[in-house]
Design a protein around this motif. Sequence first.
Motif, mmCIF file in Angstrom:
data_model
loop_
_atom_site.group_PDB
_atom_site.id
_atom_site.type_symbol
_atom_site.label_atom_id
_atom_site.label_comp_id
_atom_site.label_asym_id
_atom_site.label_seq_id
_atom_site.Cartn_x
_atom_site.Cartn_y
_atom_site.Cartn_z
ATOM 1 N N ARG A 1 15.595 31.597 53.580
ATOM 2 C CA ARG A 1 14.852 32.233 52.483
ATOM 3 C C ARG A 1 13.668 32.988 53.069
ATOM 4 N N HIS A 2 13.507 34.217 52.611
ATOM 5 C CA HIS A 2 12.364 35.037 53.006
ATOM 6 C C HIS A 2 11.499 35.317 51.782
ATOM 7 N N TRP A 3 10.227 34.988 51.881
ATOM 8 C CA TRP A 3 9.234 35.400 50.889
ATOM 9 C C TRP A 3 8.501 36.610 51.466
ATOM 10 N N PHE A 4 8.295 37.651 50.664
ATOM 11 C CA PHE A 4 7.713 38.849 51.271
ATOM 12 C C PHE A 4 6.982 39.716 50.252
ATOM 13 N N THR A 5 5.936 40.339 50.745
ATOM 14 C CA THR A 5 5.208 41.376 50.013
ATOM 15 C C THR A 5 5.248 42.700 50.764
ATOM 16 N N ASP A 6 5.829 42.682 51.951
ATOM 17 C CA ASP A 6 5.894 43.882 52.791
ATOM 18 C C ASP A 6 7.277 43.921 53.455
ATOM 19 N N GLY B 1 25.606 40.287 64.848
ATOM 20 C CA GLY B 1 27.046 40.308 65.041
ATOM 21 C C GLY B 1 27.850 39.502 64.049
ATOM 22 N N GLY B 2 27.235 39.070 62.932
ATOM 23 C CA GLY B 2 27.964 38.308 61.921
ATOM 24 C C GLY B 2 27.611 38.772 60.523
ATOM 25 N N VAL B 3 28.570 38.706 59.595
ATOM 26 C CA VAL B 3 28.335 39.133 58.229
ATOM 27 C C VAL B 3 27.260 38.266 57.577
ATOM 28 N N GLN B 4 26.468 38.885 56.707
ATOM 29 C CA GLN B 4 25.439 38.172 55.970
ATOM 30 C C GLN B 4 25.554 38.507 54.484
ATOM 31 N N VAL B 5 25.248 37.523 53.641
ATOM 32 C CA VAL B 5 25.269 37.692 52.188
ATOM 33 C C VAL B 5 23.902 37.296 51.666
ATOM 34 N N LEU B 6 23.315 38.143 50.821
ATOM 35 C CA LEU B 6 21.963 37.894 50.320
ATOM 36 C C LEU B 6 21.909 38.060 48.803
ATOM 37 N N ASN B 7 20.937 37.395 48.202
ATOM 38 C CA ASN B 7 20.632 37.574 46.788
ATOM 39 C C ASN B 7 19.134 37.696 46.634
ATOM 40 N N LEU B 8 18.693 38.636 45.773
ATOM 41 C CA LEU B 8 17.271 38.788 45.481
ATOM 42 C C LEU B 8 16.897 37.750 44.427
ATOM 43 N N VAL B 9 16.348 36.637 44.864
ATOM 44 C CA VAL B 9 16.096 35.509 43.966
ATOM 45 C C VAL B 9 14.723 35.564 43.316
ATOM 46 N N GLY C 1 3.628 45.167 45.389
ATOM 47 C CA GLY C 1 2.416 44.430 45.063
ATOM 48 C C GLY C 1 2.671 43.017 44.579
ATOM 49 N N THR C 2 3.925 42.633 44.467
ATOM 50 C CA THR C 2 4.271 41.268 44.067
ATOM 51 C C THR C 2 5.022 40.584 45.194
ATOM 52 N N GLU C 3 5.167 39.266 45.091
ATOM 53 C CA GLU C 3 5.918 38.540 46.102
ATOM 54 C C GLU C 3 7.369 38.447 45.685
ATOM 55 N N CYS C 4 8.256 38.886 46.559
ATOM 56 C CA CYS C 4 9.696 38.828 46.337
ATOM 57 C C CYS C 4 10.292 37.763 47.247
ATOM 58 N N ALA C 5 11.552 37.448 46.988
ATOM 59 C CA ALA C 5 12.242 36.481 47.849
ATOM 60 C C ALA C 5 13.728 36.783 47.878
ATOM 61 N N THR C 6 14.333 36.608 49.036
ATOM 62 C CA THR C 6 15.794 36.693 49.184
ATOM 63 C C THR C 6 16.313 35.373 49.736
ATOM 64 N N MET C 7 17.547 35.041 49.352
ATOM 65 C CA MET C 7 18.289 33.963 49.995
ATOM 66 C C MET C 7 19.400 34.611 50.806
ATOM 67 N N LYS C 8 19.490 34.234 52.070
ATOM 68 C CA LYS C 8 20.479 34.819 52.965
ATOM 69 C C LYS C 8 21.388 33.717 53.495
ATOM 70 N N ALA C 9 22.684 34.002 53.529
ATOM 71 C CA ALA C 9 23.652 33.050 54.072
ATOM 72 C C ALA C 9 24.477 33.729 55.154
ATOM 73 N N TYR C 10 24.830 32.974 56.175
ATOM 74 C CA TYR C 10 25.698 33.483 57.228
ATOM 75 C C TYR C 10 26.399 32.300 57.891
ATOM 76 N N VAL C 11 27.415 32.592 58.667
ATOM 77 C CA VAL C 11 28.187 31.553 59.337
ATOM 78 C C VAL C 11 27.502 31.181 60.645
ATOM 79 N N ARG C 12 27.276 29.884 60.823
ATOM 80 C CA ARG C 12 26.716 29.434 62.092
ATOM 81 C C ARG C 12 27.736 29.653 63.212
ATOM 82 N N THR C 13 27.276 30.166 64.312
ATOM 83 C CA THR C 13 28.167 30.377 65.458
ATOM 84 C C THR C 13 27.592 29.696 66.695
#
Length: 589
Positions: free
Chosen positions: A512-517, A525-533, A577-589
Motif C-alpha cells: 500500500r502506498h499513501w501519497f500526496t506527491d 519484470g512482473g505484472v502488477q495489479v493496483l486499485n485506487l483505494v 492536495g489530498t492524500e491518496c492511496a493505492t493497493m498493489k499486488a504482484y506475484v512473489r518471485t
Amino acid sequence: MRSSNYDKFPFVLVAAEADACQIGWPAIVGALQKALQAAPTVPTHPLVLAVECYPGTNLKQLQQELTQALQPALCLVADDLYQLPAEIDALVAGPLTDDPVFGRLNGLTVADFFNPQQLQQAQETLAVAAGKLVVIVGTGATLVHPTPAVVVYADLARWEIQLRQRRNEIANLGSTNFGEKASLKYKRAFFVDWRAADRLKKQVLPRADFLLDTNGPAAPKLVRGADLRAGLAAAVRRPFRVVPFFDPGPWGGQWLREVCDLPEGPANYAWGFDCVPEENSLLLGFGEARVEIPSINLVFAHPRELLGEAVHGRFGTEFPIRFDFLDTMGGGNLSLQVHPLTEYAQDKFGLAYTQDESYYMLDAKPDAVVYLGLKEKVDFPTMLEELQRAQQDNAVPFPAAKYVNEFPARPHDHFLIPAGTIHCSGANAMVLEISATPYIFTFKLWDWARLGLDGRPRPIHLEHGAANIVPDRTTAWVTQHLVNQVEPVGSGPGWREERTGLHEREFIETRRHWFTDVVPHHTHGGVQVLNLVQGTEALVESPNGAFEPFVVHYAETFIVPAAVGAYTIRPHGSAVGTECATMKAYVRT
C-alpha cells in the motif's frame, strides 16, 4: 459511501480512423467479399471462408447473414458434424462429475466433439466443390477445413455468454440443454466448453484475417486481424483496465450501485468483477467504435510481455491475480466458507494452485465484522455436527459466533485468508478481494438459512469444507498472522510504502502506498495489479514517455504489464492536495 467518476467502459485506443472497424452486416460482408476476391485461388480447391466461433455465438444469425449476402455454393455448420448430444454428454460426464458446482479440469479439445465419419464426409464434399465459394461456420470450422482462404474469428465475452445462458438463448457445446439451470450450463462451460475452445483459439486467433465481435447481435463489428494484433501489442506496453461487470446476490448491498453509478434494476449488487481477465472483457477503440474481446486474448497473445518471464514460467497463459468487489453494505453476511488446500485442489479438481485470498476493506459501517478463523479450544467434530444439523433443518441455525472469530472491520483494514481458513465478510462492509485466480472453488459451509435469488437453497459443500478447514488456525494464530500485518518498507518526498501481506503460504505480495506527491514504481519484470483505494483520481505516467498518461479513479482496478518497467503515480484533478492511496499486488518471485 462516496461518489466517484468510476469508468464502466475503459478502452485501449488502437486506431483513430473510424473505417478501421466495420459495423453492421452490410459493411462486414463487403469487407469479407473484398478479402475473398483478393485471396489466392487454386482451381482444384474450393474457396473457403471459415468463421471459427466461440461457443455461444449466434450461429443461426451468422449463417443466415453470410449465405444471404455471399450466396456460397455450400455452407457447412461445424456443430452439425458433432457426435450426438447423448454421446457428448457421456464424453463430458467424467470431468463434470455429479457435483452441482465443481468438476475437474481436463484435456478435452474441440476435435473430440466431432463425429469422425461425418467430418470425413464433409471434407469429401468440400473436395468436389473445386473453384466454388464455401462458407464454414461454428466452433471447429477451421478443423473442418484447416487451410481456408479467409479466416474469421467470431468472439464473445464470457459475461455475455452467461447472460445468454440465463435467458435460455444458448445451450452448451454439442448439447441441446437450452432449458437447463444457468448454473449448470455455466459449470459445463467452465470445465469443458471454454477450456476446449480456448485451446483452439490459441491456434486460430494468431492467423485470423479478421476478428468479429458478436456481443451485440444488432451491431456486430469486424476488424482486421492485423489491427487486432496491433491493439493487443499496444495494450501490453501500457497500463490498462478491463471492462468490469456486476451481479446481484442474496447478500448483496448498495455501495457499488452508488459509487459505480450502476442501474437501478436489480435489488442489489453483490459482486463487482473489476479484474478477472478470464471473465472480463477488453475494449479496443477504433475511432468512435469499441470492439469487445475477452481480455484473456491478451494473455494468450503476449504472455511474456504481460506477465513477465518468471510469472509466465510458473503459470503459463493464466493471469494469476484477481481483484473483485464484495458488497454487503446494507446487505447480509457472505456465506461462511473455506477454500481448498493446495493438495486437495490438485487431487480433486486438477488445479495447479488454489484460491488463497485476502479482504481489503474499502469501506465499512461501525458494526461491520469479518469472520476469520476458529475460536480457541473449539470442539471441531461438534462444530461439524452442528453445521450438518443446520443444513438439514433451517429452524436450527448454525451458531457461527460460538465457533468463528468476529473481528471488527474498518476502512483500510486488511485480512489475509490463506486456503484452509474458515471465513466470510459480515454485513455492512465493502470488500476489495485480492486473491489468486482458480475462480469458482469456494466451499460454502453455512448460508445463514437463506435462499438464492432463484428462490432455491444455494449448494452447500460441507464434505469438501470439512476436509479443508485447518483446525489450528484459531484466535491467537489468526490475530498474529492474518489481521492487519502492516510493515513500513519505504518512503520518499510525499509518499510512504507499507507491506500488508499476504501470508507466507500465499504467492501474492501486497503493498500500500499513501501519497500526496509523485510515487515511483517499477514492475521489476512482473505484472502488477493496483486499485485506487483512496482519493478521487490519480495519474499514472511513464518517466520516459513510453505510454500516454493514464487516469484512474477511486475504486478502479488497473493492470500494469511487466513490460512497462518504470512508472509513477500521483494525485490528479480534484485529488491534488489530498492524500491518496493505492493497493498493489504482484506475484512473489
